[in-house]
Design a protein around this motif. Sequence first.
Motif, mmCIF file in Angstrom:
data_model
loop_
_atom_site.group_PDB
_atom_site.id
_atom_site.type_symbol
_atom_site.label_atom_id
_atom_site.label_comp_id
_atom_site.label_asym_id
_atom_site.label_seq_id
_atom_site.Cartn_x
_atom_site.Cartn_y
_atom_site.Cartn_z
ATOM 1 N N THR A 1 2.964 2.392 6.428
ATOM 2 C CA THR A 1 2.862 3.685 5.741
ATOM 3 C C THR A 1 3.713 3.742 4.474
ATOM 4 O OG1 THR A 1 4.613 4.564 7.177
ATOM 5 C CG2 THR A 1 2.322 4.952 7.842
ATOM 6 N N ALA A 2 4.438 2.669 4.204
ATOM 7 C CA ALA A 2 5.261 2.644 2.995
ATOM 8 C C ALA A 2 4.440 2.399 1.742
ATOM 9 C CB ALA A 2 6.336 1.565 3.116
ATOM 10 N N SER A 3 3.189 1.998 1.915
ATOM 11 C CA SER A 3 2.297 1.763 0.783
ATOM 12 C C SER A 3 0.982 2.489 1.044
ATOM 13 C CB SER A 3 2.052 0.261 0.600
ATOM 14 O OG SER A 3 1.524 -0.302 1.791
ATOM 15 N N PRO A 4 0.192 2.776 -0.001
ATOM 16 C CA PRO A 4 -1.085 3.469 0.191
ATOM 17 C C PRO A 4 -2.020 2.646 1.065
ATOM 18 C CG PRO A 4 -0.455 3.444 -2.125
ATOM 19 C CD PRO A 4 0.469 2.512 -1.429
ATOM 20 N N PRO A 5 -2.946 3.310 1.799
ATOM 21 C CA PRO A 5 -3.895 2.581 2.627
ATOM 22 C C PRO A 5 -4.815 1.738 1.761
ATOM 23 C CG PRO A 5 -4.510 4.883 2.495
ATOM 24 C CD PRO A 5 -3.153 4.764 1.879
#
Length: 383
Positions: free
Chosen positions: A362-366
């Motif tokens: 969740t630290a980066s966009p999907p």
Amino acid sequence: MALTWPGEPQPTTGELVDVEVQYPTARVTGTSVESCEGTSEDRLADGTVPEQVECLRVFATVTSGSEEGRDIDLWATATLQPEDVRDGAAIVVQRYPATATDGELWAWHDFERTVPLGTLALVFAVVTVLVAGMRGLRALIGLVLAFAVIGTYILPGLVAGEDALLIGLCGSTVIMIAVLYLAHGFSERTSTALLGTLAGLGLTAGLGVLGARAAHLSGVTSEDSYRLAGLLGDQGATALRGLFLCGVVLAGLGVLNDVTITQASAVWELRATSPDADRAELFSHAMRIGRDHIASTVYTIAFAYTGAALPVLLLLEIYGLPLGQTLTSGAFAEEIVRTLVGSIALVLAIPLTTALAVLVVTASPPPRHAQEGHRAHPHVHAH
């Protein structure tokens, strides 16, 4: 590993006699059942040793070494029957050269199993590659590297008297790095699984130390361990306690690797299918998978150790000791501590790995394709 690389082996105090024994292979040409003098191997249930018993005499032709082509005869071990040693069977024998006081002696050693074991290993490798493809091949390469680490670092380190738990943790860390990245490639998912595995190994080591101290486990519970302790001399008892802890760490490697990579993969797949899910939802859904995995893997660990300890179980069943006394005896206590420590670390590694995976994913966009798929197929909420 570099800082703890083993040096020269410590001298042993056991009495080892070097008589230049040779171990050539031979091919069985015939057998005969004859009467011979009873030994301790033939001891009856009442403790007596019969004067005469039936023994199996084996006739064979040496097929390797300096005595190749020579016909020999020797006595098989007491447990073997004529149907076990058929004509043409490949065996390994012991040749004791003649000395100033004794003549040459040939003795039974074992069956020669290179061909069947090699064939089975080849079938395993072929099936793995056919089913798993290149990933299966990389997993096999990782397995070879793992045993190389055990053979060149862990075992020599134990013989050299290094700290057994430290050696086990260092070797296990290197093994996991090699195995995980070879089999699954370099990615955030694999690195997350690696962190979860290392955390599980740390838990295993800590719980193993506490369990061994609380249960007063010495590591000396079998004939082989007594013999090893005698060879190690004054350091024998201390070394075997460390050896037990090193074994606990190594025993947890495979299962921890399995559950952590599964949980990391589950989180990534859930993120791809539900890109709008928050961290709490991702963790909750992934733990549903994790709980199913816990239930099945705990059984796997317990039954694997039970199968390995089955001869000890049978022996104690014959002795007829009370159940409580049997389960708390030295041999069983080691297996129980090993099983419970591995299981506790396994259970705790699943939520820990899941939480790490949720934080990382969740630290980066999907992924872009997940967002597009989500817009094309919106969720329909029904009451």
